[in-house]
Structure formats: structure tokens, C-alpha cells
Design an enzyme around this catalytic site. Structure first.
Site, PDB file in Angstrom:
ATOM      1  N   ASP A  52      40.507  52.431 -79.401  1.00 40.76           N
ATOM      2  CA  ASP A  52      41.259  53.262 -78.472  1.00 40.76           C
ATOM      3  C   ASP A  52      40.461  53.438 -77.188  1.00 40.76           C
ATOM      4  O   ASP A  52      39.513  54.214 -77.140  1.00 40.76           O
ATOM      5  CB  ASP A  52      41.534  54.618 -79.148  1.00 40.76           C
ATOM      6  CG  ASP A  52      42.237  55.580 -78.211  1.00 40.76           C
ATOM      7  OD1 ASP A  52      42.610  55.160 -77.087  1.00 40.76           O
ATOM      8  OD2 ASP A  52      42.413  56.742 -78.592  1.00 40.76           O
ATOM      9  N   GLU A 133      10.700  49.129 -66.493  1.00 41.40           N
ATOM     10  CA  GLU A 133       9.625  50.068 -66.811  1.00 41.40           C
ATOM     11  C   GLU A 133      10.240  51.294 -67.481  1.00 41.40           C
ATOM     12  O   GLU A 133      11.411  51.592 -67.273  1.00 41.40           O
ATOM     13  CB  GLU A 133       8.891  50.480 -65.536  1.00 41.40           C
ATOM     14  CG  GLU A 133       8.170  49.306 -64.883  1.00 41.40           C
ATOM     15  CD  GLU A 133       7.596  49.624 -63.494  1.00 41.40           C
ATOM     16  OE1 GLU A 133       6.691  48.896 -63.071  1.00 41.40           O
ATOM     17  OE2 GLU A 133       8.069  50.573 -62.845  1.00 41.40           O
ATOM     18  N   GLU A 188       1.735  50.888 -67.413  1.00 42.59           N
ATOM     19  CA  GLU A 188       1.940  50.984 -65.971  1.00 42.59           C
ATOM     20  C   GLU A 188       1.128  52.124 -65.373  1.00 42.59           C
ATOM     21  O   GLU A 188       0.350  52.769 -66.072  1.00 42.59           O
ATOM     22  CB  GLU A 188       3.437  51.141 -65.665  1.00 42.59           C
ATOM     23  CG  GLU A 188       4.148  49.805 -65.469  1.00 42.59           C
ATOM     24  CD  GLU A 188       3.669  49.064 -64.211  1.00 42.59           C
ATOM     25  OE1 GLU A 188       2.952  49.653 -63.401  1.00 42.59           O
ATOM     26  OE2 GLU A 188       4.013  47.881 -64.064  1.00 42.59           O
ATOM     27  N   HIS A 244      12.369  45.594 -61.481  1.00 40.57           N
ATOM     28  CA  HIS A 244      12.472  44.453 -60.565  1.00 40.57           C
ATOM     29  C   HIS A 244      13.414  43.410 -61.153  1.00 40.57           C
ATOM     30  O   HIS A 244      13.411  43.175 -62.360  1.00 40.57           O
ATOM     31  CB  HIS A 244      11.091  43.810 -60.364  1.00 40.57           C
ATOM     32  CG  HIS A 244      10.087  44.745 -59.770  1.00 40.57           C
ATOM     33  ND1 HIS A 244       8.741  44.501 -59.796  1.00 40.57           N
ATOM     34  CD2 HIS A 244      10.257  45.932 -59.138  1.00 40.57           C
ATOM     35  CE1 HIS A 244       8.110  45.498 -59.195  1.00 40.57           C
ATOM     36  NE2 HIS A 244       9.006  46.388 -58.798  1.00 40.57           N
ATOM     37  N   ARG A 315       3.771  44.045 -51.410  1.00 40.51           N
ATOM     38  CA  ARG A 315       4.720  44.585 -52.368  1.00 40.51           C
ATOM     39  C   ARG A 315       5.473  45.794 -51.852  1.00 40.51           C
ATOM     40  O   ARG A 315       6.135  46.468 -52.630  1.00 40.51           O
ATOM     41  CB  ARG A 315       3.981  44.943 -53.668  1.00 40.51           C
ATOM     42  CG  ARG A 315       3.529  43.726 -54.458  1.00 40.51           C
ATOM     43  CD  ARG A 315       2.633  44.114 -55.620  1.00 40.51           C
ATOM     44  NE  ARG A 315       2.165  42.915 -56.327  1.00 40.51           N
ATOM     45  CZ  ARG A 315       2.673  42.481 -57.462  1.00 40.51           C
ATOM     46  NH1 ARG A 315       3.647  43.122 -58.042  1.00 40.51           N
ATOM     47  NH2 ARG A 315       2.188  41.388 -58.027  1.00 40.51           N
ATOM     48  N   GLU A 332      12.263  38.397 -55.676  1.00 40.97           N
ATOM     49  CA  GLU A 332      12.128  39.586 -56.513  1.00 40.97           C
ATOM     50  C   GLU A 332      12.717  40.776 -55.763  1.00 40.97           C
ATOM     51  O   GLU A 332      12.225  41.154 -54.703  1.00 40.97           O
ATOM     52  CB  GLU A 332      10.648  39.842 -56.824  1.00 40.97           C
ATOM     53  CG  GLU A 332      10.415  41.044 -57.717  1.00 40.97           C
ATOM     54  CD  GLU A 332       8.932  41.416 -57.840  1.00 40.97           C
ATOM     55  OE1 GLU A 332       8.229  41.481 -56.815  1.00 40.97           O
ATOM     56  OE2 GLU A 332       8.484  41.629 -58.975  1.00 40.97           O
TER      57      GLU A 332
HETATM   58  P1  ADP Z   1       5.338  40.629 -61.782  1.00 41.11           P
HETATM   59  O1  ADP Z   1       4.245  39.746 -61.278  1.00 41.11           O
HETATM   60  O2  ADP Z   1       6.286  40.996 -60.686  1.00 41.11           O
HETATM   61  O3  ADP Z   1       4.839  41.819 -62.557  1.00 41.11           O
HETATM   62  P2  ADP Z   1       6.397  39.676 -64.372  1.00 41.11           P
HETATM   63  O4  ADP Z   1       5.522  38.628 -64.927  1.00 41.11           O
HETATM   64  O5  ADP Z   1       6.308  41.050 -64.976  1.00 41.11           O
HETATM   65  O6  ADP Z   1       6.198  39.690 -62.771  1.00 41.11           O
HETATM   66  O7  ADP Z   1       7.922  39.209 -64.498  1.00 41.11           O
HETATM   67  C1  ADP Z   1       8.392  38.048 -63.904  1.00 41.11           C
HETATM   68  C2  ADP Z   1       9.794  37.754 -64.416  1.00 41.11           C
HETATM   69  O8  ADP Z   1      10.329  36.663 -63.637  1.00 41.11           O
HETATM   70  C3  ADP Z   1       9.872  37.321 -65.872  1.00 41.11           C
HETATM   71  O9  ADP Z   1      10.985  37.926 -66.485  1.00 41.11           O
HETATM   72  C4  ADP Z   1      10.077  35.793 -65.751  1.00 41.11           C
HETATM   73  O10 ADP Z   1      10.730  35.213 -66.865  1.00 41.11           O
HETATM   74  C5  ADP Z   1      10.937  35.739 -64.529  1.00 41.11           C
HETATM   75  N1  ADP Z   1      11.057  34.408 -63.890  1.00 41.11           N
HETATM   76  C6  ADP Z   1      10.188  33.377 -63.856  1.00 41.11           C
HETATM   77  N2  ADP Z   1      10.716  32.318 -63.198  1.00 41.11           N
HETATM   78  C7  ADP Z   1      11.965  32.686 -62.810  1.00 41.11           C
HETATM   79  C8  ADP Z   1      13.023  32.046 -62.102  1.00 41.11           C
HETATM   80  N3  ADP Z   1      12.927  30.816 -61.634  1.00 41.11           N
HETATM   81  N4  ADP Z   1      14.167  32.744 -61.899  1.00 41.11           N
HETATM   82  C9  ADP Z   1      14.293  34.011 -62.333  1.00 41.11           C
HETATM   83  N5  ADP Z   1      13.334  34.654 -62.991  1.00 41.11           N
HETATM   84  C10 ADP Z   1      12.185  34.018 -63.238  1.00 41.11           C
HETATM   85 MG    MG Z   2       5.779  46.964 -63.053  1.00 46.86          MG
HETATM   86 MG    MG Z   3       7.593  42.601 -60.449  1.00 47.11          MG
HETATM   87 MG    MG Z   4       3.715  44.112 -62.166  1.00 46.07          MG
END
Ligand code: ADP
Ligand code: MG
Ligand code: MG
Ligand code: MG
Ligand code: MG
Length: 443
Positions: A52, A133, A188, A244, A315, A332
Site C-alpha cells: 500500500d 563518513e 577521520e 565525496h 582540497r 571528486e
Molecule cells: P580520497 O583520496 O579522496 O580519500 P578514497 O580512496 O577514500 O579517496 O576513495 C576513492 C573512491 O574513488 C573509491 O570509492 C574508488 O573506488 C573510487 N574510484 C576510483 N577510480 C574511479 C573512477 N574511475 N570513477 C569513479 N570512482 C573511482
Molecule cells: Mg574523508
Molecule cells: Mg575524498
Molecule cells: Mg580522505
């Protein structure tokens, strides 16, 4: 696809699954369940499970309330925990109306509609890697959440051997058991704050994964007498939780954001996509930062962006280009927070980027200085706009952005806008502790 109807029936039988949760997500991002006994699984797999819709906030009017749930067979998972000794599985579903059409108020079906637009432009997929996060807080004696962090450890703090760390590890382990590829997890900046990132996937799968991730984090946290929260800014004076979004477009198995002949390794399509993300940033903020509380994170500095700009280096802006190239070339988006409905946020981000590609929108030059150290005048010279600073201004910006409205579709846009406007009004009429402290004796 990974599982056939017969596979699922066989596995359910041999693994002694007693109940199956048919899951979907409402407009505000809450996971909804219709639970069925295993005896009804066959019917459900044939898309005959009804519920529903009028019982779901903002879904449908009473007179058209019968809805069907069509399970996505690839989302079949047996939860690696038991409920009162019984095994439960889940299937994520699309919601269909009584006439057999995808229901326009269903965020997942809506995302699929936007994905289709992308496919019609010749792309095979948007890859999305999210970095949610969250905070782990202690429970009080009655089992209610407090805002007391699970620990006092710092970023990458090796010494923080505590319940929070054990809990985070168990969340990761559980996710892996459910088929996630966890790429990394760490403490974090704020006390009790964690990040777990898992491998990117296509737009719909990533959004499903975010919902599963939240469910797992909350479920496992309880076992450690903790509460996992995705509220963006629970602690004054500490960083809030962001989410992100790393995004890229693929065609024929290749990342189209990468161009080895370009000076920076970035393709034209990527530049246009990013230009779209910048142009519609004000418009999608309400969707990606949907709570009154979201803006307390965005306004607080730390690593949360306040300004609409991009950079390959630092950043502080809204958009960053991580330095890796080749298949990992990506943009990003740093403004989102984990209270966003992932299906809606993903639809809005994808649509904004595609609009940039479609119109060949020019990308402004990057801003590589720290924007927070620039004066207002310098920012004006560089033409750097602010993100909305409250839910109210974000809703106004959404009202002016027909592209983001289209990303949500008419039904969801209206429900979302009305609901969030009410939320803002309710908040604005509160008399807060801060006001009493500040004004009661002064005036
Ligand atoms: P940061 O350095 O910003 O902390 P993280 O390592 O925590 O980055 O996360 C990076 C993310 O980006 C991961 O989920 C990873 O799988 C993703 N990623 C890597 N290559 C690609 C891509 N070509 N397109 C989209 N996401 C990607
Ligand atoms: Mg972070
Ligand atoms: Mg990031
Ligand atoms: Mg980070
Ligand atoms: Mg990260």
C-alpha cells in the site's frame, strides 16, 4: 545477470532462508521493507508482491495506492546476521504502479530514467565511488544514542585501540561478506568519526551499496553498544561528515575522462561534465545536502567546501581532480553529505554533468590557491560563487534550476520541495538554547 530466478529459489531453500525483505527507498532516503515468508518468494520474484503506497510518506495519493515491487535479482543477499536465530535475505526492488509502469515517485526507478538519458548520449555507464563518513557514538544505559564519541582517537591514530575501531573493522568484514570490495577504512578527523570507502560501481549499484552500507553500519554498531549516525554535523567545533562522490564516464570499457594527449590528461568531455557540475552546483545542493543540519557542516570550514570552483591540487573547492590518471581519472564532488538520498543525489549529479556535456559548457580556470584565505574581493575577481548557506537558500536555488528539477522528475521534485520547505519552517520557528543564552538577559 548474476542470479536467475531459479538460482535464488534454490539458494533460499538450501540456505534455509526463512524471510525475505523486499526493500526500496522513499523520497527522503529511508529504506522501506515489505517482509515476506520464504513461501511467498516465488510470487515476489515474479513481481507480484503488492504493498500500500499510501502508507509511505510522500509516495502516492490514497486512490492510487496499490503498488508492485519488482525485485532486482542481482541484489539478492542473505544477511550475514541472524534475527532470533532465523536467516533473512533481501532483494532491492523497483516500484511499479498498478498499470505496470515504473512509479515516478520511486527514487531508484527515477535514477534509472536519468541513466537511460546517459546511455542515449552514447555512454555505457557513470562510475561512482562514494566515500561516506559517519560517527560512532556511545549508547546510554537505556540504549539510546548519546553524542559521546566511541573514542578520543585522531586521524589515522594507531593507538586508538577501542570499541570504535573493532566496530569499524566488523562493519568492513560484514560488507565484504555481502560482496563489497572495501578499499579502505580509517579514523577521520573528529572524535568517533570514521570513513569506509568501497570500490566504485555503476550509478544504480553504487546507490544501492550506500543504502546497504548504512544498514550494515547501524546494525553492527548496535552490537558494540554504539550508534552509527550519518547526521552531517553532530558535534559543534569538529568536522562534520561528508560523502565525496568520485565520478567518471565510461564508453566501450574505457574511461572517457582520460585523454593521454591532453596536457593534464583530461578529456574535453570531462571538462564539459565538470562545467555542468559547477553550473548546477547551487541547484543540486538541496538534494545533496538535504537537512537543516547539512549547512552547519558546509559553513564550518574544515574540509567542507563553501565555494563553487575546481582544483587539481587543493582540497578546499567543490570539485577536485585526484592526481591519478588512466582508468582512475575522475572528478571528486566534495560537497555531498551522507544524509542525502543516494538515488536522488546521483541522479542530480549525473544530470548536471551530462547537461554540461550536451551544451559543451566551458570550464573555468582552476583555483589552486586556498579559497578560504582569499578575500571576498579576490573571490569576486575570480568569479567564485558561494554554495547556498542554508536549506532555505538551497531550496530557492533548486526552484530556479529546471535541469535539477528534471533530474528528480515532477513527482519527486514536488514532494521533495514541499517536504523540505516544511522542515525549514519547523526549524525556523524553534527557539534554540543559543538564542536564550545570547538574548534572554541582554535584552
Ligand atoms: P580520497 O583520496 O579522496 O580519500 P578514497 O580512496 O577514500 O579517496 O576513495 C576513492 C573512491 O574513488 C573509491 O570509492 C574508488 O573506488 C573510487 N574510484 C576510483 N577510480 C574511479 C573512477 N574511475 N570513477 C569513479 N570512482 C573511482
Ligand atoms: Mg574523508
Ligand atoms: Mg575524498
Ligand atoms: Mg580522505
Ligand atoms: Mg577517502
Amino acid at each position: 545477470s548474476e542470479y536467475s530466478r531459479e538460482d535464488i529459489l534454490r539458494i533460499a531453500e538450501s540456505e534455509n532462508v526463512r524471510f525475505v525483505r523486499l526493500q526500496f527507498t522513499d523520497i527522503l532516503g529511508t529504506i522501506k521493507n515489505v517482509e515476506i515468508p520464504a513461501s511467498q518468494l516465488e510470487k515476489a520474484l515474479d513481481g507480484e508482491a503488492m504493498f500500500d503506497g499510501s502508507s509511505i510518506e510522500g509516495f502516492v495519493r490514497l486512490e492510487e495506492s496499490d503498488m508492485y515491487l519488482k525485485p532486482d535479482l542481482d541484489t539478492w543477499v542473505i544477511f550475514p546476521w541472524e534475527h532470533n536465530g532465523k536467516r533473512i535475505a533481501r532483494l532491492i526492488c523497483d516500484v511499479y504502479d498498478i498499470d505496470g509502469n515504473p512509479f515516478e515517485g520511486d527514487p531508484r526507478s527515477n535514477l534509472k530514467r536519468v541513466v537511460k538519458e546517459m546511455e542515449e548520449m552514447g555512454y555505457e555507464g557513470m562510475n561512482l565511488g562514494a566515500e561516506p563518513e559517519f560517527f560512532l557514538f556511545k549508547l546510554d544505559r537505556n540504549g539510546n544514542p548519546t553524542t559521546e564519541p566511541s573514542d578520543e582517537g585522531g586521524y589515522f591514530d594507531l593507538a586508538a585501540m577501542d570499541d570504535g575501531e573493532e566496530c569499524r573493522r566488523e562493519i568492513s568484514r560484514t560488507l565484504e561478506e555481502m560482496g563489497f570490495e572495501v578499499e579502505m577504512f580509517h579514523h577521520e578527523n573528529a572524535p568517533g568519526q570514521q570513513e569506509i570507502s568501497f570500490k566504485y560501481a555503476d550509478a544504480v549499484t553504487s546507490s544501492d551499496n550506500l543504502q546497504t552500507f548504512k544498514l550494515v553500519a547501524k546494525t553492527i554498531a548496535r552490537r558494540y553498544n554504539l550508534h552509527a549516525t550519518f547526521m552531517p554535523k553532530p558535534l559543534y567545533g569538529h568536522p562534520g561528515s561528508g560523502m565525496h562522490y568520485n565520478v567518471s564516464l565510461f564508453r566501450d570499457g574505457q574511461n572517457v575522462f582520460y585523454d593521454e594527449n591532453d596536457e593534464f590528461g583530461l578529456s574535453k568531455e570531462m571538462r564539459h561534465f565538470m562545467a555542468g557540475l559547477l553550473l548546477h552546483a547551487r541547484g543540486y545542493t538541496a538534494v545533496c545536502n538535504p537537512l537543516v543540519n547539512s549547512y552547519k557542516r558546509l559553513q564550518s570550514g574544515f574540509e567542507a567546501p563553501k565555494y563553487i570552483a575546481w582544483s587539481g591540487r587543493n582540497r578546499s573547492p567543490l570539485l577536485r581532480i585526484p592526481s591519478t590518471r588512466g582508468a582512475a581519472t575522475r572528478a571528486e564532488v566534495r560537497s555531498l553529505d551522507p544524509s542525502a538520498n543516494p538515488y536522488l543525489a546521483t541522479a542530480a549529479i549525473l544530470k548536471a554533468g551530462l547537461e554540461g556535456v550536451r551544451n559543451e559548457t566551458e570550464l573555468d580556470t582552476p583555483v589552486d590557491e586556498n579559497i578560504y584565505e582569499m578575500t571576498k574581493k579576490q573571490r569576486d575577481v575570480e568569479n567564485i560563487e558561494d554554495l547556498p548557506t542554508t536549506l532555505y537558500t538551497a531550496l530557492k536555488a533548486l526552484k530556479e534550476d529546471t535541469v535539477i528539477q528534471e533530474a528528480l522528475g515532477k513527482h519527486i521534485y514536488k514532494q521533495f520541495y514541499d517536504n523540505k520547505t516544511l522542515e525549514w519552517q519547523m526549524y525556523s520557528s524553534q527557539i534554540t538554547e543559543w538564542e536564550l543564552d545570547e538574548y534572554l538577559t541582554q535584552h
